[in-house]
Structures are given as structure tokens and as C-alpha cells.
Design a protein around this motif. Structure first.
Motif, PDB file in Angstrom:
ATOM      1  N   PRO A 307       0.943  -1.259  -0.015  1.00 46.71           N
ATOM      2  CA  PRO A 307       0.131  -0.043  -0.177  1.00 46.71           C
ATOM      3  C   PRO A 307       0.848   1.236   0.022  1.00 46.71           C
ATOM      4  O   PRO A 307       0.342   2.346  -0.390  1.00 46.71           O
ATOM      5  CB  PRO A 307      -1.051  -0.120   1.413  1.00 46.71           C
ATOM      6  N   ASN A 308       1.948   1.249   0.403  1.00 42.60           N
ATOM      7  CA  ASN A 308       2.984   2.377   0.674  1.00 42.60           C
ATOM      8  C   ASN A 308       3.812   2.181  -0.789  1.00 42.60           C
ATOM      9  O   ASN A 308       4.623   3.295  -0.635  1.00 42.60           O
ATOM     10  CB  ASN A 308       3.836   2.418   1.833  1.00 42.60           C
ATOM     11  N   ALA A 309       3.573   1.844  -1.707  1.00 45.76           N
ATOM     12  CA  ALA A 309       4.093   1.893  -3.103  1.00 45.76           C
ATOM     13  C   ALA A 309       4.329   3.207  -3.367  1.00 45.76           C
ATOM     14  O   ALA A 309       3.274   3.960  -3.201  1.00 45.76           O
ATOM     15  CB  ALA A 309       3.752   0.802  -3.987  1.00 45.76           C
ATOM     16  N   GLY A 310       5.169   3.539  -4.249  1.00 48.29           N
ATOM     17  CA  GLY A 310       5.323   4.733  -5.244  1.00 48.29           C
ATOM     18  C   GLY A 310       4.332   5.024  -6.058  1.00 48.29           C
ATOM     19  O   GLY A 310       3.402   3.963  -6.369  1.00 48.29           O
ATOM     20  N   LEU A 311       4.289   6.253  -6.600  1.00 45.36           N
ATOM     21  CA  LEU A 311       3.159   6.760  -7.482  1.00 45.36           C
ATOM     22  C   LEU A 311       3.198   5.575  -8.911  1.00 45.36           C
ATOM     23  O   LEU A 311       1.890   5.362  -9.094  1.00 45.36           O
ATOM     24  CB  LEU A 311       3.458   8.119  -7.949  1.00 45.36           C
ATOM     25  N   LEU A 312       4.162   5.487  -9.456  1.00 50.15           N
ATOM     26  CA  LEU A 312       4.264   4.646 -10.532  1.00 50.15           C
ATOM     27  C   LEU A 312       3.681   3.204 -10.253  1.00 50.15           C
ATOM     28  O   LEU A 312       3.116   2.573 -10.970  1.00 50.15           O
ATOM     29  CB  LEU A 312       5.498   4.814 -11.345  1.00 50.15           C
ATOM     30  N   GLU A 313       4.043   2.746  -9.068  1.00 55.15           N
ATOM     31  CA  GLU A 313       3.976   1.359  -8.593  1.00 55.15           C
ATOM     32  C   GLU A 313       2.330   1.134  -8.567  1.00 55.15           C
ATOM     33  O   GLU A 313       1.855   0.081  -8.491  1.00 55.15           O
ATOM     34  CB  GLU A 313       4.699   0.737  -7.564  1.00 55.15           C
ATOM     35  N   ASN A 314       1.709   2.297  -7.984  1.00 50.74           N
ATOM     36  CA  ASN A 314       0.172   2.312  -7.554  1.00 50.74           C
ATOM     37  C   ASN A 314      -0.676   2.660  -8.827  1.00 50.74           C
ATOM     38  O   ASN A 314      -1.777   2.595  -8.894  1.00 50.74           O
ATOM     39  CB  ASN A 314       0.030   3.025  -6.520  1.00 50.74           C
ATOM     40  N   LEU A 315       0.099   2.898 -10.007  1.00 54.65           N
ATOM     41  CA  LEU A 315      -0.811   3.346 -11.369  1.00 54.65           C
ATOM     42  C   LEU A 315      -1.478   2.062 -11.801  1.00 54.65           C
ATOM     43  O   LEU A 315      -0.799   1.011 -12.053  1.00 54.65           O
ATOM     44  CB  LEU A 315       0.186   3.852 -12.300  1.00 54.65           C
ATOM     45  N   ASP A 316      -2.487   1.881 -12.161  1.00 56.43           N
ATOM     46  CA  ASP A 316      -3.348   0.912 -12.524  1.00 56.43           C
ATOM     47  C   ASP A 316      -2.936   0.183 -13.778  1.00 56.43           C
ATOM     48  O   ASP A 316      -2.624  -1.026 -14.011  1.00 56.43           O
ATOM     49  CB  ASP A 316      -4.692   1.260 -12.828  1.00 56.43           C
TER      50      ASP A 316
END
Length: 405
Positions: A307-316
Motif C-alpha cells: 500500500p505504500n508503494a510509489g506513484l508509478l507502482e500504484n498506477l493501474d
């Protein structure tokens, strides 16, 4: 500080503007393109696709020279006229569901270099160089870079007032859109608009990353001593609340050797799967994905193990690549792998369903669209979204305004 430049546009004469302007060349199927070219002698498609029946048999150099010659023919035949003085333009597009309004002007390549104008997509070098050669040999561009800026009440109010004035053009197109263009040529009004943009610290490219990169490359090669307009590129600037962002859905030709059961089992490592049967189900929020496989729809809910991954890693789009497309389906190159194709999210899910049902594709994935805040945050951190992450409107009409270099 953002700089906005007026320019001496070349544009269609008023009585032919609806006949001249066209959608982006790539939007036309071969049959549709041939029909337009055969039917309409004024279409700008004749300029950007000269000798279209033989286009595959000539070199790019000859094709680009043909574009330049055909463009000059349109000018000599009085189809285009040239502005006497530099101007900005206000442009409105009314579709069935939305109205888009923005300002057309030049933006400086030096500000693009200094990242006052920010990007969120990567580019392919061969496409950048190809369009750079196109610009150099044809000497013009008619497809502006779509740029967003933070909403400003002063600009919104001015736009509302400007729309009350008589326009330069007002016309409809065969795809049931209405287009209206106002010229802004009074020095005081231009200066006021420039002052408004000077107060905006950063602009964001929404669409047109290859066009801006090609303009930069051309500027670096030829300079502006003999090409006074090459220091800028034409841009369509629109408030960020007024853009419409769609997703790009993915369709895959095969399951990379997996059986249906093995594929579903592999998905369950990172997703909660819920069968939806024949329901045309689309993701309702971030971290949700739709899937169509073997005649049935599925909802996939990402387990968010980090859940605390970076912006890119959390991009669908990145999540789908990291946990499905690459490790399970074996797709490494999202731009060039022939096993994957993309459908703009504005298209009906029935289109995706039909393509899979016809057998050419094995599985389809539906994504939830990114929003402007996510795109800006990625750009601010100099992060690059995966290819085909966003399909952004509005789309500018080719041949409406020409920016000569």
C-alpha cells in the motif's frame, strides 16, 4: 512563468472550413480515407496524404515533399489564407456529451527544455526523428500539442465573455460535433492573456509528447536564425478541469500457453476474482480491473500488497503490466509486441467483447481511467506512465490552423 506567443496562422477560408478540416489521419480506416479523398477535393487529407493510392510505393522523402507541394497548391488555389498580424485563438468543441474550450498559441521550446512544460509519457526515438523530418521538409504543423493549466477564474470569466462575440468560424462536422473559433488580435487583449499565463508556474502536456519532442529536436538542429518560428510549437491550452481522460483497454491474442484454469489461478496470486457472467462490468474505482475471457466478464480487485508503494507502482496500468501482462502473459514490450492491442475507453465494451468472441483475441482487460492529479504528480516526479495509459480529449481538427515554421 509560462509564455504564450501569438502567431501568424494560415487557415481555411470561411466558406470551406467545414470541408477542409478533418480528424487526425490515423482515425480513418483505409476505406473511409479513400471515400473522403474521392468525395471531397477540399479535405486537408489531400495535403497530409498526397497520392494516397501510391503512398506505400514512394519514399518518405518524396512523400514529405508531396505534402509540402500540395499545401502550397491549397494556398495558391485560395483554399487557405494567411493572417497579416500575429494572433491567439479561442477554440470551442461541442460534442454530444461535453464542451471543450481552450486557447491556441505558441509555447516556447526553451520552457519545454527547462520543464516549465512537463511531460508524463515516454517517446519512441524513431517517431520523434520521423516527425522532425516531416516538420523540416513540409515547413508547417497543424496539430497542436494539448496542454493543461490550473483553472483560473479570471481566464474562465474572460472565456465566457469572449464567447459572446461574433466568431471567426462556426461549423458542424459529420461526426456531429460543433466547432467555433474566435480570433484574438487586439494587442491589449493578447498582452492581458499573456500576463495571465505568466502567473502560471508550470504547464502539463496532456497529448502530443512526440510532437513536442520533434519540435525540440528540429530547433536543436536548425536554430531560429533562418527559421524564426521554430523556437516554439503550436499548443492548445485548456484548463485541467475541462479535459476528459479515458483509459486504454487492452486485448491480448493468446494466454501465453496457459489453460483457462491455470490462467485464472495465476491471477488469484495478486487479485480477488469475482465472476460477472454476461454483465458488461467496468471498473468503478482505482485498483479495480475488468476482464473478459471465454464468454464471461470478471471483476479483478488488486490486493494492494504494497500500500505504500510509489506513484508509478500504484498506477493501474503499471499494476496490470507488473502482475499480469509481463509475468503471466509474457508481454514485455507494450509498444511493439504484436500480441497486444489497445482500445480507447470511450468505445463500448461491446467492441472489446466482439473482438474476443470472434476469436482473434483471447482475453480483454478494462482499466479505470487516471485523473489529472495523478498525471501531474507523475510528471512532477519525472516519472513516465506505461504506453497507452490515457486517451485524452479534446482532439483538434487538422487543417483548422496551420503553424508555419
Amino acid at each position: 512563468m509560462s509564455t504564450l506567443l501569438p502567431f501568424k496562422a494560415v487557415r481555411p477560408v470561411a466558406d470551406k472550413v467545414a470541408l477542409v478540416t478533418c480528424r487526425n489521419y490515423d482515425d480513418y480506416s483505409p476505406a473511409e480515407l479513400a471515400a473522403w479523398l474521392n468525395f471531397n477535393p477540399y479535405s486537408f487529407l489531400h495535403v497530409i496524404n498526397p497520392a494516397y493510392m501510391y503512398a506505400q510505393k514512394i519514399t518518405l522523402d518524396k512523400r514529405f515533399k508531396g505534402v509540402a507541394h500540395k499545401y502550397q497548391d491549397f494556398k495558391e488555389d485560395g483554399i487557405f489564407v494567411s493572417e497579416d498580424t500575429p494572433a491567439l485563438y479561442l477554440y470551442e468543441i461541442q460534442t454530444k456529451n461535453q464542451t471543450f474550450t481552450g486557447i491556441v498559441g505558441g509555447t516556447l521550446i526553451e520552457e519545454y527544455k527547462k520543464e516549465v512544460i512537463k511531460k508524463h509519457e515516454d517517446t519512441l526515438q524513431y517517431r520523434v526523428e520521423l516527425f522532425k523530418d516531416y516538420l523540416h521538409q513540409t515547413g508547417f504543423n497543424t496539430e497542436p500539442v494539448l496542454i493543461t493549466y490550473p483553472d483560473r477564474e479570471t481566464l474562465n470569466s474572460w472565456i465566457d465573455q469572449k464567447k459572446q462575440e461574433a466568431p471567426l468560424y462556426h461549423f458542424s462536422t459529420t461526426n456531429k460535433e460543433k466547432h467555433t473559433l474566435w480570433r484574438i488580435d487586439h494587442p491589449e487583449e493578447i498582452q492581458w492573456i499573456q500576463t495571465q499565463f505568466e502567473a502560471i508556474p508550470e504547464l502539463y502536456i496532456a497529448d502530443g509528447h512526440h510532437r513536442s519532442a520533434s519540435a525540440e529536436l528540429l530547433y536543436d538542429e536548425v536554430g531560429d536564425e533562418h527559421h524564426p518560428n521554430v523556437n516554439a510549437f503550436m499548443s492548445f491550452l485548456i484548463a485541467e478541469s475541462n479535459v476528459k481522460i479515458y483509459e486504454f483497454n487492452r486485448i491480448i491474442r493468446d494466454l501465453n500457453g496457459h489453460s483457462r484454469e491455470a490462467f485464472l489461478e495465476a491471477l488469484e496470486a495478486h487479485f480477488i476474482l469475482k465472476p460477472k457472467g454476461q454483465e458488461l462490468w467496468k471498473p468503478q474505482d482505482k485498483f479495480e480491473f475488468g476482464m473478459y475471457l471465454d464468454g464471461n466478464f470478471y471483476a479483478l480487485f488488486y490486493k494492494q500488497e504494497h500500500p505504500n508503494a510509489g506513484l508509478l507502482e500504484n498506477l493501474d496500468a503499471q499494476i496490470l503490466y507488473d502482475y499480469v501482462l509481463h509475468p503471466i502473459l509474457g508481454i514485455e514490450d507494450l509498444r511493439n509486441d504484436e500480441r497486444i492491442e489497445y482500445l480507447p475507453g470511450k468505445q463500448s465494451l461491446l467492441t472489446l467483447k466482439e473482438l474476443v468472441d470472434e476469436g482473434e483475441f483471447e482475453v480483454g482487460f478494462m482499466l479505470y481511467p487516471s485523473d489529472i492529479a495523478e498525471i501531474k504528480a507523475l510528471a512532477d516526479q519525472k516519472l513516465i506512465m506505461p504506453p497507452k495509459s490515457t486517451y485524452i480529449e479534446p482532439k483538434f481538427r487538422s487543417g483548422l490552423l496551420v503553424y508555419e515554421l
